[in-house]
Each structure stands twice: as structure tokens, then as C-alpha cells.
Design a protein around this motif. Structure first.
Motif, PDB file in Angstrom:
ATOM      1  N   ALA A 168      -1.438   1.867   4.542  1.00  0.00           N
ATOM      2  CA  ALA A 168      -0.899   0.637   5.138  1.00  0.00           C
ATOM      3  C   ALA A 168      -2.052  -0.352   5.215  1.00  0.00           C
ATOM      4  CB  ALA A 168      -0.347   0.901   6.541  1.00  0.00           C
ATOM      5  N   LEU A 169      -1.851  -1.561   4.721  1.00  0.00           N
ATOM      6  CA  LEU A 169      -2.910  -2.572   4.720  1.00  0.00           C
ATOM      7  C   LEU A 169      -2.986  -3.223   6.103  1.00  0.00           C
ATOM      8  CD1 LEU A 169      -5.041  -4.370   3.411  1.00  0.00           C
ATOM      9  CD2 LEU A 169      -3.174  -5.748   2.437  1.00  0.00           C
ATOM     10  N   LEU A 208      -4.449 -10.401  -0.429  1.00  0.00           N
ATOM     11  CA  LEU A 208      -3.407  -9.482   0.055  1.00  0.00           C
ATOM     12  C   LEU A 208      -2.783  -8.706  -1.115  1.00  0.00           C
ATOM     13  CD1 LEU A 208      -1.610 -11.767   2.688  1.00  0.00           C
ATOM     14  CD2 LEU A 208      -3.242  -9.913   3.138  1.00  0.00           C
ATOM     15  N   ARG A 209      -2.427  -9.417  -2.154  1.00  0.00           N
ATOM     16  CA  ARG A 209      -1.785  -8.755  -3.304  1.00  0.00           C
ATOM     17  C   ARG A 209      -2.721  -7.682  -3.893  1.00  0.00           C
ATOM     18  NH1 ARG A 209      -0.919 -13.948  -5.097  1.00  0.00           N
ATOM     19  NH2 ARG A 209       1.151 -14.789  -4.539  1.00  0.00           N
ATOM     20  N   GLU A 210      -4.000  -8.052  -4.042  1.00  0.00           N
ATOM     21  CA  GLU A 210      -4.940  -7.125  -4.690  1.00  0.00           C
ATOM     22  C   GLU A 210      -5.117  -5.845  -3.866  1.00  0.00           C
ATOM     23  OE1 GLU A 210      -7.522 -10.500  -7.141  1.00  0.00           O
ATOM     24  OE2 GLU A 210      -8.492  -9.322  -5.557  1.00  0.00           O
ATOM     25  N   VAL A 212      -2.901  -4.658  -1.548  1.00  0.00           N
ATOM     26  CA  VAL A 212      -1.641  -3.888  -1.529  1.00  0.00           C
ATOM     27  C   VAL A 212      -1.569  -3.046  -2.803  1.00  0.00           C
ATOM     28  CG1 VAL A 212       0.877  -4.051  -1.698  1.00  0.00           C
ATOM     29  CG2 VAL A 212      -0.358  -5.479  -0.062  1.00  0.00           C
ATOM     30  N   GLU A 213      -1.957  -3.656  -3.903  1.00  0.00           N
ATOM     31  CA  GLU A 213      -1.912  -2.944  -5.186  1.00  0.00           C
ATOM     32  C   GLU A 213      -2.943  -1.812  -5.223  1.00  0.00           C
ATOM     33  OE1 GLU A 213      -1.966  -5.605  -8.574  1.00  0.00           O
ATOM     34  OE2 GLU A 213      -2.800  -4.022  -9.861  1.00  0.00           O
ATOM     35  N   ARG A 214      -4.152  -2.110  -4.772  1.00  0.00           N
ATOM     36  CA  ARG A 214      -5.219  -1.088  -4.847  1.00  0.00           C
ATOM     37  C   ARG A 214      -4.864   0.134  -3.996  1.00  0.00           C
ATOM     38  NH1 ARG A 214      -9.395  -4.219  -3.822  1.00  0.00           N
ATOM     39  NH2 ARG A 214     -10.032  -4.293  -6.017  1.00  0.00           N
ATOM     40  N   MET A 215      -4.317  -0.147  -2.807  1.00  0.00           N
ATOM     41  CA  MET A 215      -4.005   0.937  -1.863  1.00  0.00           C
ATOM     42  C   MET A 215      -2.628   1.539  -2.121  1.00  0.00           C
ATOM     43  SD  MET A 215      -5.126  -0.736   1.751  1.00  0.00           S
ATOM     44  CE  MET A 215      -6.834  -0.880   2.278  1.00  0.00           C
ATOM     45  N   GLU A 216      -1.812   0.797  -2.892  1.00  0.00           N
ATOM     46  CA  GLU A 216      -0.370   1.128  -2.984  1.00  0.00           C
ATOM     47  C   GLU A 216       0.202   1.200  -1.566  1.00  0.00           C
ATOM     48  OE1 GLU A 216      -1.084   4.693  -5.658  1.00  0.00           O
ATOM     49  OE2 GLU A 216       0.689   3.822  -6.659  1.00  0.00           O
ATOM     50  N   ALA A 217      -0.149   0.163  -0.790  1.00  0.00           N
ATOM     51  CA  ALA A 217       0.218   0.123   0.633  1.00  0.00           C
ATOM     52  C   ALA A 217       1.742   0.062   0.773  1.00  0.00           C
ATOM     53  CB  ALA A 217      -0.425  -1.089   1.296  1.00  0.00           C
ATOM     54  N   VAL A 218       2.294   0.848   1.687  1.00  0.00           N
ATOM     55  CA  VAL A 218       3.751   0.860   1.865  1.00  0.00           C
ATOM     56  C   VAL A 218       4.193  -0.242   2.821  1.00  0.00           C
ATOM     57  CG1 VAL A 218       4.003   3.310   1.325  1.00  0.00           C
ATOM     58  CG2 VAL A 218       3.602   2.615   3.696  1.00  0.00           C
ATOM     59  N   VAL A 247       3.889 -12.882   0.704  1.00  0.00           N
ATOM     60  CA  VAL A 247       3.450 -11.729  -0.101  1.00  0.00           C
ATOM     61  C   VAL A 247       4.315 -10.506   0.208  1.00  0.00           C
ATOM     62  CG1 VAL A 247       1.540 -10.102  -0.480  1.00  0.00           C
ATOM     63  CG2 VAL A 247       1.099 -12.566  -0.423  1.00  0.00           C
ATOM     64  N   CYS A 248       4.649 -10.302   1.479  1.00  0.00           N
ATOM     65  CA  CYS A 248       5.539  -9.177   1.840  1.00  0.00           C
ATOM     66  C   CYS A 248       6.891  -9.324   1.144  1.00  0.00           C
ATOM     67  CB  CYS A 248       5.744  -9.135   3.351  1.00  0.00           C
ATOM     68  SG  CYS A 248       4.370  -8.436   4.281  1.00  0.00           S
ATOM     69  N   ALA A 249       7.444 -10.535   1.136  1.00  0.00           N
ATOM     70  CA  ALA A 249       8.752 -10.750   0.493  1.00  0.00           C
ATOM     71  C   ALA A 249       8.634 -10.530  -1.018  1.00  0.00           C
ATOM     72  CB  ALA A 249       9.258 -12.151   0.798  1.00  0.00           C
ATOM     73  N   GLU A 250       7.555 -11.069  -1.591  1.00  0.00           N
ATOM     74  CA  GLU A 250       7.350 -10.958  -3.045  1.00  0.00           C
ATOM     75  C   GLU A 250       7.194  -9.492  -3.477  1.00  0.00           C
ATOM     76  OE1 GLU A 250       3.818 -13.138  -4.178  1.00  0.00           O
ATOM     77  OE2 GLU A 250       3.402 -11.611  -5.729  1.00  0.00           O
ATOM     78  N   LEU A 251       6.468  -8.708  -2.675  1.00  0.00           N
ATOM     79  CA  LEU A 251       6.186  -7.300  -3.045  1.00  0.00           C
ATOM     80  C   LEU A 251       7.161  -6.325  -2.398  1.00  0.00           C
ATOM     81  CD1 LEU A 251       2.272  -7.360  -2.819  1.00  0.00           C
ATOM     82  CD2 LEU A 251       3.750  -7.798  -4.811  1.00  0.00           C
ATOM     83  N   ASP A 252       8.137  -6.903  -1.617  1.00  0.00           N
ATOM     84  CA  ASP A 252       9.126  -6.082  -0.907  1.00  0.00           C
ATOM     85  C   ASP A 252       8.456  -5.030  -0.024  1.00  0.00           C
ATOM     86  OD1 ASP A 252      11.820  -3.737  -1.665  1.00  0.00           O
ATOM     87  OD2 ASP A 252      11.533  -5.144   0.012  1.00  0.00           O
ATOM     88  N   ARG A 253       7.559  -5.489   0.819  1.00  0.00           N
ATOM     89  CA  ARG A 253       6.877  -4.642   1.787  1.00  0.00           C
ATOM     90  C   ARG A 253       7.198  -5.129   3.192  1.00  0.00           C
ATOM     91  NH1 ARG A 253       5.274  -3.078  -2.794  1.00  0.00           N
ATOM     92  NH2 ARG A 253       3.568  -1.566  -3.082  1.00  0.00           N
TER      93      ARG A 253
END
Ligand code: FIX
Ligand code: ZN
Length: 416
Positions: A168-169, A208-210, A212-218, A247-253
Motif C-alpha cells: 500500500a503506497l 504517485l503513478r511510478e 503504485v506501479e513499482r510496488m503494485e500497490a493495492v 491517480v486513484c481513479a485512473e489506476l482504479d485504486r
């Protein structure tokens, strides 16, 4: 085979609760590949910050003198104070006894050196398997802070995924400490500056995007003071509105907000120095209402916020409330809050998370929570039987599966 009487009901609920593996949606745990960030074993259990606060109520030791001690010396002082000179009644102390008992150690012996010898023979990787098995835990969500230099180094240089540990980021330094921490972002190559220009906010979204991607944050998460309000033209308000939510909406997190902590009201206690204050439910209502495409995980630290948080969850399907956080994670309050939630929300919430900071705590935090949640569920089911309802074991298994993790997994997948 329908369950018709409360005797059979109790044994069935107890069995199902015990057999259902948990997804623990908020912890401070790490897999062994994170090195010393993973806390485990009897001395880390005893020096958990909950016990530090409780010990200082009895001793005259200067705060500084305590912090100069080694971990084992601190544990000796806490063990003497809370376990030898007083009965270990508090939940944080009783939890350690539950861990020792579940590991098969002689709790009545009160033999700290013997307990230390037991742990000294364990390898962290094997012990993780043991703890997850004894705790009935399927997987946990960590708290991952890219501003923590030790943790950042692992993510950038040596991270090895372990499917049992989801990321989790965590955004406290960014959202609650923009002025102090934006230079750090700049040093990492993000073109940010004091004034939040569109270009600056675009760079924060890239950060934020980078990660979330690196961690595969849920999910993305932050802890917030009782004064947290939205909308607000503060740095935090702008960053939440312009960066986190898009970013949460875009990545559905989901965006997880943990509201009501007053940081370091006694800074000399370190992590044990935080306290609680009643938050403003209006901030939650505003966000859920104005951002219907965003998903919000919310827990609030004040007992006085619990009823209005339940009511807010009735109003917004993009709000998933979770846990009996921190000072609420005591049997009497878990019972009160879980009963209220079942009566107001049915099964559409997450009754508990462990907040475990020490691996072994998964054993006691889930043993204690399962017992209370099972008791309350049993009473609610008994009321259904009294009304003539028919209950099947597989329906109880379905319901418990939702409460202990299924609702979280479904919420992550839900399309709004
Ligand atoms: O902000 C948080 O994640 C809190 O849970 C922690 O800061 C706190 O120290 C804790 O571990 C409470 O159980
Ligand atoms: Zn926490």
C-alpha cells in the motif's frame, strides 16, 4: 443440513470463523527480504509501542534513559513492570501470552530467557510460514513509505515479491508534510516547487503513478488528524483533489484514509506518543459524494466517530469502512462497534485489520478478534433463527468469507 438450534449454531460459527483465512487489510509488516524492517520474536513483541506507553505509567525512568537502552534491556524493564510487578491484564500484554501459548511455550513459567532461547533458534522465513498458519492469515497489506530511506532502498535495489505481502503506497510525508518533503521529491527528479502550479501537480501525479506501479500497490493510504477537512485549500487539500484522487481513479485504486490521529502529543514516547481526536465526518461525506468514481477505504480512530461513519457508509457505496483501529482494538470496543456495524450495514464492511507491527502479533490480534466477531455474529444469527429463518452452514461460510477479506477483494475489483 439447516442449522436449527443455537447450540449447533455456536459450534458452526466458531468452526467457520476459525477455518476462514483472513486478508489483513492494514499492517506494518514486511517479508524477510526487507531485512530489519521485519520485526519478530519476543523482544520485539514486548517493546511494541503499546507496552511502552503502559510501562511509563509505572516507572520514573527518564524517557531519554529508556531510549538509550538496548532492545533486550527495554524488554527486561517492560517485562518486569507489566508482567512481574503487575498482572498482564491490558490487551497488548495479554496478546503476548496468547502468542506464546499458541507457539506451545510454557506461559505459566514466565521464563523470558527460555522464550528468548526458543526464538533464537528460528529462521525468519520459516517463522513467517508458522505465524501465517497459526494466525489463519492468507495475506496482509503492508504500509509502504517511499520517503523512508531504508524501505526506499529495498524497493529500488533488492525487492523480491512475496504474494502474501501486498503493498500500500503510504503518503503521510507528501500530504501532511508537503513543505518539509517536497525538496526530497525534487532530489528524486520530480520538478516540484512550493507553489502548486499545474506542472508541479503533474509531476506529483507522475510520482504517485511510478510508485503504485513499482510496488503494485493495492491502495494509496494516509493517516489524517482530527482536523482533516475537505474541501480545503491547504497543500493537503490541493494534493488530494488534484493528484491523489485523479491517480486513484485512473489506476482504479482505493484511497484509504485513517482519520483522527493526533501525532506526538507526547513526543518523548516516540511511536507511543500519538493520541486520538474526533474527526469531521463531513470530510468523508464530501469526498464520497463529490468523487463517485473514486473508492474510499476509511477507518476513524475516535469511538465517537463510529456511529456517524456507519451512517455515512449507508449513504455511499464507494465507501468501505474497515477495522477497529489502534485504541479501538480492544475486545469491549470491537464488540460494540462490530455489533453496531452488523445492525446498520449487514455484512457490507470489514470488521477488522490487525495493524500488526511485529509479525507474531498476527497470531494474537486475529485470535482475539475472531473470538469477539464470532460471538457477535452468533447472537445476530440467533436472532434470525428466533424469527423463524433457516440457516445453512455454507451461508455462514459465505458471510464470514466476506467479512474476513472477501469484501476487500471485491471492493478492489468493483467498477463504479
Ligand atoms: O498510522 C498508522 O498506520 C497507525 O496505525 C500507526 O501509526 C500506529 O502507530 C499503530 O501502529 C497503531 O496500531
Ligand atoms: Zn497502522
Amino acid at each position: 443440513m439447516p442449522i436449527l438450534d443455537t447450540g449447533c449454531l455456536r459450534s458452526t460459527v466458531e468452526k467457520v470463523i476459525r477455518e476462514t483465512e483472513v486478508t489483513d487489510v492494514h499492517t506494518h509488516l514486511y517479508p524477510p527480504s526487507f531485512g530489519d524492517l521485519l520485526l519478530w520474536g519476543v523482544d520485539d513483541l514486548i517493546t511494541y509501542h503499546y507496552l511502552v506507553a503502559e510501562t511509563f505509567r509505572w516507572i520514573e525512568t527518564p524517557y531519554e534513559a529508556y531510549w538509550d537502552l538496548t532492545t533486550q534491556e527495554r524488554a527486561d524493564l517492560i517485562w518486569r513492570t507489566l508482567f512481574n510487578e503487575n498482572s498482564p491484564i491490558a490487551e497488548s500484554c495479554r496478546g503476548i501470552l496468547t502468542v506464546l501459548q499458541k507457539l506451545g511455550l510454557d506461559v505459566a513459567a514466565r521464563d523470558l530467557p527460555a522464550y528468548r532461547d526458543y526464538f533464537a533458534k528460528l529462521a525468519p522465513a520459516d517463522y513467517v510460514d508458522t505465524v501465517f498458519r497459526l494466525g489463519g492469515v492468507k495475506d496482509v497489506v503492508m504500509t509502504n513509505d517511499p520517503f523512508d530511506e531504508t524501505e526506499r532502498k529495498v524497493w529500488l535495489e533488492s525487492y523480491r515479491p512475496d504474494p502474501r505481502f501486498k503493498a500500500a503506497l503510504r503518503l503521510d510525508p507528501l500530504l501532511n508534510g508537503w513543505d518539509e518533503n517536497r525538496q526530497q521529491l525534487a532530489s528524486w527528479g520530480y520538478s516540484v516547487e512550493a507553489t502548486m502550479s499545474p506542472a508541479c501537480l503533474k509531476e506529483v501525479r507522475r510520482f504517485l503513478r511510478e510508485w503504485v506501479e513499482r510496488m503494485e500497490a493495492v491502495y494509496l493510504a494516509v493517516s489524517l488528524p482530527p482536523t482533516f477537512m475537505m474541501p480545503e485549500e491547504s497543500a493537503r487539500g490541493v494534493l488530494v483533489r488534484e493528484c491523489v484522487l485523479p491517480v486513484c481513479a485512473e489506476l482504479d485504486r482505493p484511497f484509504a484514509m485513517m482519520i483522527g490521529v493526533k501525532k506526538l502529543v507526547n513526543p518523548r514516547l516516540g511511536l507511543a506518543g500519538d493520541a486520538v481526536g474526533k474527526g469531521a465526518i463531513e470530510a468523508v461525506e464530501h469526498l464520497c459524494s463529490e468523487y463517485p468514481r473514486n473508492k474510499f477505504l476509511v477507518t476513524m480512530l475516535s469511538r465517537e466517530n463510529q456511529h456517524e461513519l456507519c451512517v455515512a457508509a449507508r449513504k455511499f457505496r464507494n465507501l468501505m469502512i474497515f477495522g477497529c483501529w489502534w485504541f479501538l482494538n480492544n475486545p469491549s470496543l470491537v464488540e460494540e462497534i462490530t455489533r453496531m456495524r452488523l445492525e446498520l450495514l449487514g455484512l457490507s464492511f470489514l470488521p477488522q485489520h490487525s495493524d500488526a507491527r511485529v509479525l507474531d502479533q498476527l497470531i494474537y490480534k486475529w485470535e482475539h478478534s475472531r473470538r469477539v466477531i464470532g460471538e457477535v455474529l452468533c447472537e445476530e444469527y440467533a436472532d434470525l433463527l428466533s424469527a423463524g429463518w433457516r440457516l445453512e452452514e455454507d451461508e455462514i461460510r459465505r458471510d464470514v468469507g466476506k467479512l474476513l477479506g472477501g469484501n476487500f477483494r471485491d471492493f478492489l475489483e468493483r467498477q463504479l
